[in-house]
Every structure is written in C-alpha cells, then in structure tokens.
Enzyme design. Structure first.
Site, short mmCIF file in Angstrom:
data_model
loop_
_atom_site.label_atom_id
_atom_site.label_comp_id
_atom_site.label_asym_id
_atom_site.label_seq_id
_atom_site.Cartn_x
_atom_site.Cartn_y
_atom_site.Cartn_z
N TYR A 78 0.80 -1.36 -0.24
CA TYR A 78 -0.02 0.21 -0.20
C TYR A 78 0.90 1.24 0.03
CZ TYR A 78 -3.67 3.16 0.96
OH TYR A 78 -4.55 4.24 0.91
N PHE A 130 -8.02 19.70 -25.57
CA PHE A 130 -8.37 18.19 -25.76
C PHE A 130 -9.52 18.05 -24.80
CE2 PHE A 130 -8.23 13.89 -24.47
CZ PHE A 130 -8.57 13.33 -25.70
N THR A 131 -10.37 17.09 -25.24
CA THR A 131 -11.68 17.04 -24.59
C THR A 131 -11.58 17.04 -22.85
OG1 THR A 131 -11.59 14.66 -25.01
CG2 THR A 131 -12.90 16.06 -26.61
N ASP A 221 1.34 18.83 -21.90
CA ASP A 221 0.58 17.40 -21.84
C ASP A 221 1.72 16.70 -22.51
OD1 ASP A 221 -0.93 15.27 -22.60
OD2 ASP A 221 -2.67 16.29 -22.81
N LYS A 264 -0.58 5.96 -23.67
CA LYS A 264 -0.11 6.36 -25.10
C LYS A 264 1.43 6.24 -25.27
CE LYS A 264 -4.16 8.58 -24.88
NZ LYS A 264 -5.00 8.93 -23.59
N ARG A 388 -13.73 13.28 -34.65
CA ARG A 388 -13.10 14.41 -34.16
C ARG A 388 -13.47 15.37 -34.83
NH1 ARG A 388 -10.62 12.51 -29.06
NH2 ARG A 388 -12.98 12.73 -29.00
N PHE A 454 -19.48 13.11 -26.83
CA PHE A 454 -19.14 12.14 -27.99
C PHE A 454 -19.21 10.57 -27.37
CE2 PHE A 454 -14.80 11.60 -26.57
CZ PHE A 454 -14.68 12.83 -25.59
N1 F0G Z 1 -4.36 14.25 -23.21
C1 F0G Z 1 -4.41 14.05 -24.33
C2 F0G Z 1 -3.61 14.61 -25.52
C3 F0G Z 1 -5.09 12.68 -24.74
O1 F0G Z 1 -5.13 12.53 -26.04
C4 F0G Z 1 -5.70 12.01 -23.87
C5 F0G Z 1 -6.55 11.01 -24.31
C6 F0G Z 1 -5.78 12.52 -22.42
C7 F0G Z 1 -5.06 13.76 -22.21
C8 F0G Z 1 -6.43 12.03 -21.28
O2 F0G Z 1 -5.67 10.83 -20.88
O3 F0G Z 1 -7.44 9.11 -21.65
O4 F0G Z 1 -5.58 8.38 -19.96
O5 F0G Z 1 -7.62 10.04 -19.31
N2 F0G Z 1 -6.91 10.60 -25.26
C9 F0G Z 1 -7.53 9.41 -25.76
C10 F0G Z 1 -7.70 9.36 -27.23
C11 F0G Z 1 -8.68 9.09 -24.67
O6 F0G Z 1 -8.56 8.49 -27.62
O7 F0G Z 1 -7.10 10.33 -27.94
P1 F0G Z 1 -6.72 9.40 -20.40
#
Ligand code: F0G
Length: 478
Positions: A78, A130-131, A221, A264, A388, A454
C-alpha cells in the site's frame, strides 16, 4: 540478373510477435445490427464485433516480454512500493521533473493539476483543446482560450509544426486580462484534435522565454511527447543527430511540469501521472491525490502497472522503435493518398485523420458528417474509428454547438499491434466508402449527454441524399 539501381532502405519494427489474439470479420448483417444498437456511436460498439480497432491508441498498446516480467514482479505494498521508486527514478531521469504524482490515467492528472492551479475565472490558454483536459480546466472554474497557430485549422496545408502556440495570440490575451489572470499555459505535444501535429523545440523555447519573464507557468501535456520528439528530430534543423532522450529532456526543460496519459507513449494499458518541479505545488497536489486517487506512492495505479510503465518509458525512447511507430502511421497515410482519400496533412504521429468536409461536402456539419463516415467504415469492413469534429467539440455556455474548423475521422494506430497488411485492408475500406460518398447522408442526434457527449451520444441515419444535393452544396459553399 538485373538489380535496380535505387534499392530502397526500408525501416522495420525492432520486435517480433510472441503472442497473438484472434480476430475475425463479422457479417454485414451483424455489423448493421450492432451499429444500430450502438446508436451509430463507435464508442458503444462491443469490441468482439470489431475487426480492426483503430478507435484509439489509448491503453491499446502491446506490452513487451520485459514489461510482462515487471507485471509479475510488481510490489503491491500500500505504501512505499518498490515500483513507485522505480517509476519515480525513470520519470526524474527521462522527463527531468522532481516530483512524480501517479494517477489512474491522464484525466486523473488533469483533475489534480486543474484543482491545484486554477482559480475561478482565470484563463488557461492552450494549443487547441483536448476534450478531457478542457473539461477539467472548466470544471475547476477556468476559461479555456485557444492560442494555436492559424495553420492548424487548414487540413490541406503542409506545415511541419501545426501544433505550435501563436505567441502573438497569447500575448494579446495576457495584455487583455493581465498575467495574474492566467492560471498557466497548457502546451500539448502532437496535438490530437488537429491531426496529431507536433510543436517545435523553437516554439517551446520561445514560450518558455515569454512566460518566465511574466511569472506564468507552462504545463506540458506530454501524453505523446516522444512521438513529438521524433518529428523534431526529423524536421527541425539542428536535431537530426540528437537522441530522442536528449530532445525529450530539452523539451520538458522549457516547462514547469506535465500531465501524462501513460496509455499512449508509455506503452502500457492503464496509468498516468502528474509531474512537477516546484516543491510547494507538489505538496498541494499530493493532498488532493490522496483524496481523489490514492496514497502518494501509488495514486491510481497498482504496483505492477507502475513497474510496466517504467520499462515502457525506457523502451519508447529507442530510435528504431519510435521510427517504426511513426512511419507505420505514414504508411497508412501514403496508402490513402494513393487512393485519393482526403486526409489531414502532414501525416500525424499516432493517427491519420480523414477530412469529412471533403468526403461528404453535401452533408452540413450539424448533420455530423464525420460521425457518419465512422459508422460507414465499420459497416464496410468492421474497422472502428472515431469522430473528431462537431460531436467531440460539444456546446458553449449558451447551449450553441461549437462548429470546429476541422471535421475529422481519426484512424488511430495502437502501438506494436497491427501489421502493414491490416493497414492495407483499412485503407481499401476507406477508399470504398469514399467511392460511394454521393449516396451517404448525415445523422440526427437522438440522445445527447450534458458533457463529453461524444462518448455516449446516440444517432439515427438520415436517408439517401436527394440527387443533385452534392452539387448544390458544393455550389453554395463556393
Ligand atoms: N491528453 C491527451 C492529448 C489525450 O489524447 C488524452 C486521451 C488525455 C490527455 C487523457 O488521458 O484517456 O488517460 O485519461 N486521449 C484518448 C484518445 C482518450 O483516444 O485520444 P486518459
């Protein structure tokens, strides 16, 4: 014997396949039923009915034998896991930040960062949104402002660093609201929403100079930073002979911290982190971490996942690996080009993006052309992709739909998963969909979630477009 003069010098993957997972193509009838049941949203399709899955490169990586070994030797204590120590050492060495704050994935890190740094009403300028990043900035009371260069909005323009920040746009915002009203600048590598397009080192350096003079923090990022560094090495003067590790270290050096989705670049299936230079900020972030994610030495990850990530980060820096990774994406781009399929230029680092406005010029953006093409591609060959465009962009505070300049379908390549023949099948399916574009209409949204719509929105297809609709639309837009 007659051997040609210009023998090509091809790249290939620096690994071979040890374990495989079976996939099979469903019938057209099965796919039609599945797509209808999923409300024409590729996020709602069951993976068992997908043949080639290019939905995302997130968490879909194939791990190496050495990463699996790290899974087996993970320390699940832990507190004070040896794998935290291992990951911390790698993050300090590779990215150069002092403090590692592990989270369950990227958005966990974005949440902690946003809550740590943003005061209500402050601005967060960034190179396109980014979303999930924007969601957390707004959730913390911030106001996102796009300061990406104009080149990013033209899908057909060949420009090497479309991800760059326009320092003049940033300066105009800073002059308008004052530097104390800027929470931090959010700098994304290989900008996802404009086609996986990189930032240059010169731009990161100029941003650092501008911000450090005014006491503004820059947060990277770094989700696809290694892939970005490959583009710096191959496109930016002065970097051809530098190692990917050195380039990454320099890039991070221009920033005060980073968020990362480890799913990624880091070659794992789950995990992420926030990394910071400043002791006081790290202290504050860790207080939130223990409330929202977990204790400071695991945050949101199992010990074994931290171990696999530490190994994955080091593997990702090998030149032969990153070249094969990015050049495989380019291979798909070249195939699509050879068929005449409209795509975003230059090729992205993790994905190729179809240009829906050019494929379906007769379908207005508010009828979701990119979402429709994603559905058609699934029907055609069981290939799963992702919208997108307008669906991903959502609505503003007044409830109006944002109409982003880019209306795209993303074909995202998982790392170390598919071969060139898979990509041949994908590119041919795209060409076949484009070939029958005249008979494809848009969609109607029948269920709309309040945020990040989305992921769970549902649609119904509109009927075949009236004859002449394509010509009329093309004429109207001229
Ligand atoms: N920043 C970027 C540039 C991303 O592409 C993503 C996730 C995140 C942050 C968030 O990270 O998913 O680990 O919480 N991108 C995925 C995609 C979902 O399909 O492009 P996460």
């Amino acid at each position: 014997m007659r051997i040609i003069d210009n023998i090509p010098n091809s790249w290939c993957e620096p690994w071979k396949i040890k374990t495989i997972e079976h996939i099979s193509l469903s019938t057209r009838e099965e796919r039609e039923a599945a797509l209808e049941a999923a409300g024409w949203n590729t996020f709602l399709l069951p993976s068992r009915l997908v043949f080639i899955d290019l939905l995302t490169d997130s968490g879909t990586n194939a791990m190496s034998d050495e990463q699996w070994a790290a899974i087996m030797t993970g320390d699940e204590a832990y507190a004070g896991s040896k794998d935290f120590e291992r990951l911390e050492a790698v993050v300090q060495e590779v990215y150069g930040y002092k403090h590692l704050i592990p989270t369950h994935q990227g958005r966990g890190a974005e949440h902690i960062l946003s809550q740590t740094l943003i005061r209500k009403g402050q601005y967060v300028p960034g190179n396109m949104y980014f979303t999930t990043t924007k969601f957390h900035q707004e959730y913390a009371g911030g106001i996102f402002e796009d300061v990406i260069v104009d080149e990013a909005f033209d899908p057909n323009l060949e420009f090497p660093f479309k991800g760059n920040i326009d320092i003049d746009k940033l300066d105009a915002l800073v002059k308008r609201v004052g530097p104390e009203q800027i929470a931090y600048v959010s700098l994304e590598t290989n900008v996802n929403m404009c086609g996986g397009q990189p930032i240059s080192m010169a731009n990161a350096r100029a941003l650092h100079e501008y911000c450090s003079k005014r006491g503004i923090l820059v947060m990277l990022d770094a989700t696809r930073a290694v892939e970005n560094c490959y583009f710096i090495k191959t496109r930016e003067p002065g970097y051809a002979d530098k190692s990917i590790a050195d380039i990454l270290h320099e890039l991070c050096g221009y920033t005060d911290g980073c968020t990362i989705s480890g799913k990624k670049d880091c070659l794992v299936n789950i995990g992420g982190f926030l990394a910071l230079r400043d002791d006081k900020l790290a202290l504050r972030a860790r207080e939130l971490l223990v409330a929202f994610e977990g204790l400071q030495t695991y945050g949101g990850m199992a010990g074994r996942d931290m171990g696999a990530m530490a190994v994955g980060i080091l593997e990702s820096l090998h030149y032969d690996y990153i070249r094969a990774r990015v050049e495989q994406v380019a291979y798909l781009g070249k195939r699509l080009d050879s068929f005449g399929v409209p795509i975003v230029r230059p090729y992205g680092g993790h994905a190729i993006y179809l240009n829906a406005k050019q494929i379906l010029p007769h379908v207005p953006q508010e009828k979701y052309p990119a979402q429709r093409i994603a559905g058609e591609l699934y029907l055609e060959a069981g290939v799963r992709s992702m919208e997108r465009g307008i669906v991903s962009a959502g609505r503003d505070h007044d409830g109006n739909e944002y109409k982003p300049a880019l209306e795209l379908v993303r074909l995202t390549l998982p790392r170390r998963v598919y071969t060139q023949s898979h990509l041949d099948v994908v590119s041919e399916a795209c060409a076949r969909v484009c070939k029958r574009a005249d008979s494809i209409n848009g969609l109607k949204m029948v269920h709309e979630p309040g945020s990040l719509r989305f992921f769970q929105a549902r649609f119904e297809p509109l009927g075949v477009p009236a004859p002449g609709a394509k010509k009329a639309m093309a004429a109207a837009s001229r």
